[in-house]
Design an enzyme around this catalytic site. Sequence first.
Site, mmCIF file in Angstrom:
data_model
loop_
_atom_site.group_PDB
_atom_site.id
_atom_site.type_symbol
_atom_site.label_atom_id
_atom_site.label_comp_id
_atom_site.label_asym_id
_atom_site.label_seq_id
_atom_site.Cartn_x
_atom_site.Cartn_y
_atom_site.Cartn_z
ATOM 1 N N ALA A 64 0.861 -1.191 0.000
ATOM 2 C CA ALA A 64 0.000 0.000 0.000
ATOM 3 C C ALA A 64 0.889 1.231 0.000
ATOM 4 O O ALA A 64 1.875 1.286 0.746
ATOM 5 C CB ALA A 64 -0.885 0.001 1.254
ATOM 6 N N TRP A 65 0.544 2.206 -0.863
ATOM 7 C CA TRP A 65 1.246 3.490 -0.858
ATOM 8 C C TRP A 65 0.409 4.542 -1.547
ATOM 9 O O TRP A 65 -0.490 4.241 -2.331
ATOM 10 C CB TRP A 65 2.673 3.387 -1.413
ATOM 11 C CG TRP A 65 2.885 2.743 -2.767
ATOM 12 C CD1 TRP A 65 1.957 2.107 -3.547
ATOM 13 C CD2 TRP A 65 4.133 2.667 -3.481
ATOM 14 N NE1 TRP A 65 2.545 1.642 -4.679
ATOM 15 C CE2 TRP A 65 3.879 1.968 -4.690
ATOM 16 C CE3 TRP A 65 5.416 3.113 -3.225
ATOM 17 C CZ2 TRP A 65 4.872 1.719 -5.633
ATOM 18 C CZ3 TRP A 65 6.406 2.854 -4.170
ATOM 19 C CH2 TRP A 65 6.137 2.177 -5.353
ATOM 20 N N ASN A 66 0.695 5.791 -1.203
ATOM 21 C CA ASN A 66 -0.066 6.934 -1.709
ATOM 22 C C ASN A 66 0.877 7.931 -2.349
ATOM 23 O O ASN A 66 2.082 7.890 -2.107
ATOM 24 C CB ASN A 66 -0.787 7.655 -0.559
ATOM 25 C CG ASN A 66 -1.667 6.728 0.247
ATOM 26 O OD1 ASN A 66 -2.336 5.859 -0.306
ATOM 27 N ND2 ASN A 66 -1.662 6.895 1.561
ATOM 28 N N HIS A 73 2.893 24.996 2.412
ATOM 29 C CA HIS A 73 2.363 25.669 3.606
ATOM 30 C C HIS A 73 0.990 25.107 3.945
ATOM 31 O O HIS A 73 -0.027 25.788 3.883
ATOM 32 C CB HIS A 73 2.356 27.188 3.394
ATOM 33 C CG HIS A 73 3.752 27.714 3.200
ATOM 34 N ND1 HIS A 73 4.440 28.372 4.201
ATOM 35 C CD2 HIS A 73 4.602 27.607 2.153
ATOM 36 C CE1 HIS A 73 5.653 28.677 3.749
ATOM 37 N NE2 HIS A 73 5.779 28.231 2.518
ATOM 38 N N HIS A 77 3.013 23.296 9.863
ATOM 39 C CA HIS A 77 4.100 23.469 8.896
ATOM 40 C C HIS A 77 5.114 24.506 9.326
ATOM 41 O O HIS A 77 4.912 25.251 10.277
ATOM 42 C CB HIS A 77 3.539 23.786 7.510
ATOM 43 C CG HIS A 77 3.039 25.183 7.325
ATOM 44 N ND1 HIS A 77 1.748 25.560 7.605
ATOM 45 C CD2 HIS A 77 3.656 26.314 6.871
ATOM 46 C CE1 HIS A 77 1.588 26.840 7.333
ATOM 47 N NE2 HIS A 77 2.740 27.343 6.896
ATOM 48 N N ASP A 79 7.754 27.612 8.204
ATOM 49 C CA ASP A 79 8.032 28.714 7.280
ATOM 50 C C ASP A 79 9.538 28.958 7.279
ATOM 51 O O ASP A 79 10.126 29.347 8.303
ATOM 52 C CB ASP A 79 7.357 30.013 7.737
ATOM 53 C CG ASP A 79 5.847 30.029 7.559
ATOM 54 O OD1 ASP A 79 5.281 29.104 6.949
ATOM 55 O OD2 ASP A 79 5.225 31.000 8.053
ATOM 56 N N HIS A 83 10.513 32.140 2.364
ATOM 57 C CA HIS A 83 9.067 32.273 2.148
ATOM 58 C C HIS A 83 8.658 33.732 1.981
ATOM 59 O O HIS A 83 7.695 34.031 1.280
ATOM 60 C CB HIS A 83 8.330 31.640 3.330
ATOM 61 C CG HIS A 83 6.845 31.790 3.304
ATOM 62 N ND1 HIS A 83 6.091 31.529 2.180
ATOM 63 C CD2 HIS A 83 5.964 32.173 4.262
ATOM 64 C CE1 HIS A 83 4.815 31.734 2.460
ATOM 65 N NE2 HIS A 83 4.714 32.135 3.709
ATOM 66 N N HIS A 212 5.836 37.291 9.642
ATOM 67 C CA HIS A 212 6.509 36.866 8.406
ATOM 68 C C HIS A 212 7.629 37.839 8.034
ATOM 69 O O HIS A 212 8.769 37.451 7.778
ATOM 70 C CB HIS A 212 5.507 36.774 7.249
ATOM 71 C CG HIS A 212 4.582 35.602 7.326
ATOM 72 N ND1 HIS A 212 3.450 35.579 8.119
ATOM 73 C CD2 HIS A 212 4.617 34.400 6.714
ATOM 74 C CE1 HIS A 212 2.836 34.417 7.971
ATOM 75 N NE2 HIS A 212 3.524 33.680 7.124
HETATM 76 C C1 23J Z 1 1.277 33.360 1.947
HETATM 77 C C2 23J Z 1 0.830 34.660 2.041
HETATM 78 C C3 23J Z 1 0.430 35.167 3.250
HETATM 79 C C4 23J Z 1 0.512 34.367 4.376
HETATM 80 C C5 23J Z 1 0.982 33.048 4.302
HETATM 81 C C6 23J Z 1 1.353 32.567 3.085
HETATM 82 C C7 23J Z 1 1.084 32.178 5.516
HETATM 83 O O1 23J Z 1 0.527 32.446 6.528
HETATM 84 C C8 23J Z 1 1.955 30.990 5.513
HETATM 85 O O2 23J Z 1 1.498 29.844 5.486
HETATM 86 O O3 23J Z 1 3.159 31.178 5.588
HETATM 87 S S1 23J Z 1 0.002 35.038 5.900
HETATM 88 MN MN MN Z 2 3.539 29.153 6.006
#
Ligand code: 23J
Ligand code: MN
Length: 263
Positions: A64-66, A73, A77, A79, A83, A212
């Site tokens: 079995a595999w997917n 994101h 997850h 960042d 990003h 971010h």
């Molecule tokens: C892309 C644009 C804006 C945001 C995000 C991604 C995330 O929150 C993310 O998953 O890094 S706010």
């Molecule tokens: Mn993210």
Amino acid sequence: MTSRNMLEGLAGMLASGSVEVVDCSGTLGPETPLLKLPPDFARDTPPIKIHRISEYDVNGPWWAWNWLELGEHSGTHFDAPHHWITGRDHADGFTDTLPVQRLVAPAKVLDFSRESAANPDFLLTVDHVNAWEAAHGPIGAGDWALFRTDWDKRADDESLFLNADATGPHTPGPTPEAIQYLIDKGITGWGSQCIGTDAGQAGGMDPPFPAHNLLHKHNRYGLASLANLDRLPPKGAILIAAPLKIKAGTGSPIRALALVPRG
Ligand code: 23J
Ligand code: MN
């Protein structure tokens, strides 16, 4: 005590359960909540799909595999600095170039679950961080700063998790000043239990999306959609949060694991 003795001791404590491994990831699948950007940004991360290759059938009688279809994101997850545009020049800011030594680090858990339940637009300020430090000691170089809101308890209902109305999403996050304060302390990264590292209303802040913008400018990491922070002490746990080694990747789903002392 030597590091060799320490690790032997740790192995014994893991075996006996006096060090518990707490799962800080949510389940990754088609029901996992995903970020919805405002309509002026045309492209969202796509729906998560798990495609069956075979399951002991004509396509593979004994196995079995997917195969997976998902954005970097998605779900719980990581960042990476590349990003965000402010982090674009960090050569070691991709999932395959970042220094893994930084990814295993003390977890400082800032519990603002009560405040976030009372006000989904709750913003963590420098004063809040200072109050936490007065109670628990300083947040230091190399720490993961984890913002506990218990938002993971909403994760089985995307509309509850995103909590959006006509004015956009309403979820807690940091002020620009609080993020800059933690960066100046030397944190490895900042973790949130919401869909992203920023507050729902962070698009209107200066700078927009300060977690971010500022974290990645300074080559620090973000963690989103963390689960089970209510099972961690304010300090004393170690978090292991590592992205897949995607070539030139900007992030990745993670299995975030916390080592927590018991008894
Ligand atoms: C892309 C644009 C804006 C945001 C995000 C991604 C995330 O929150 C993310 O998953 O890094 S706010
Ligand atoms: Mn993210």
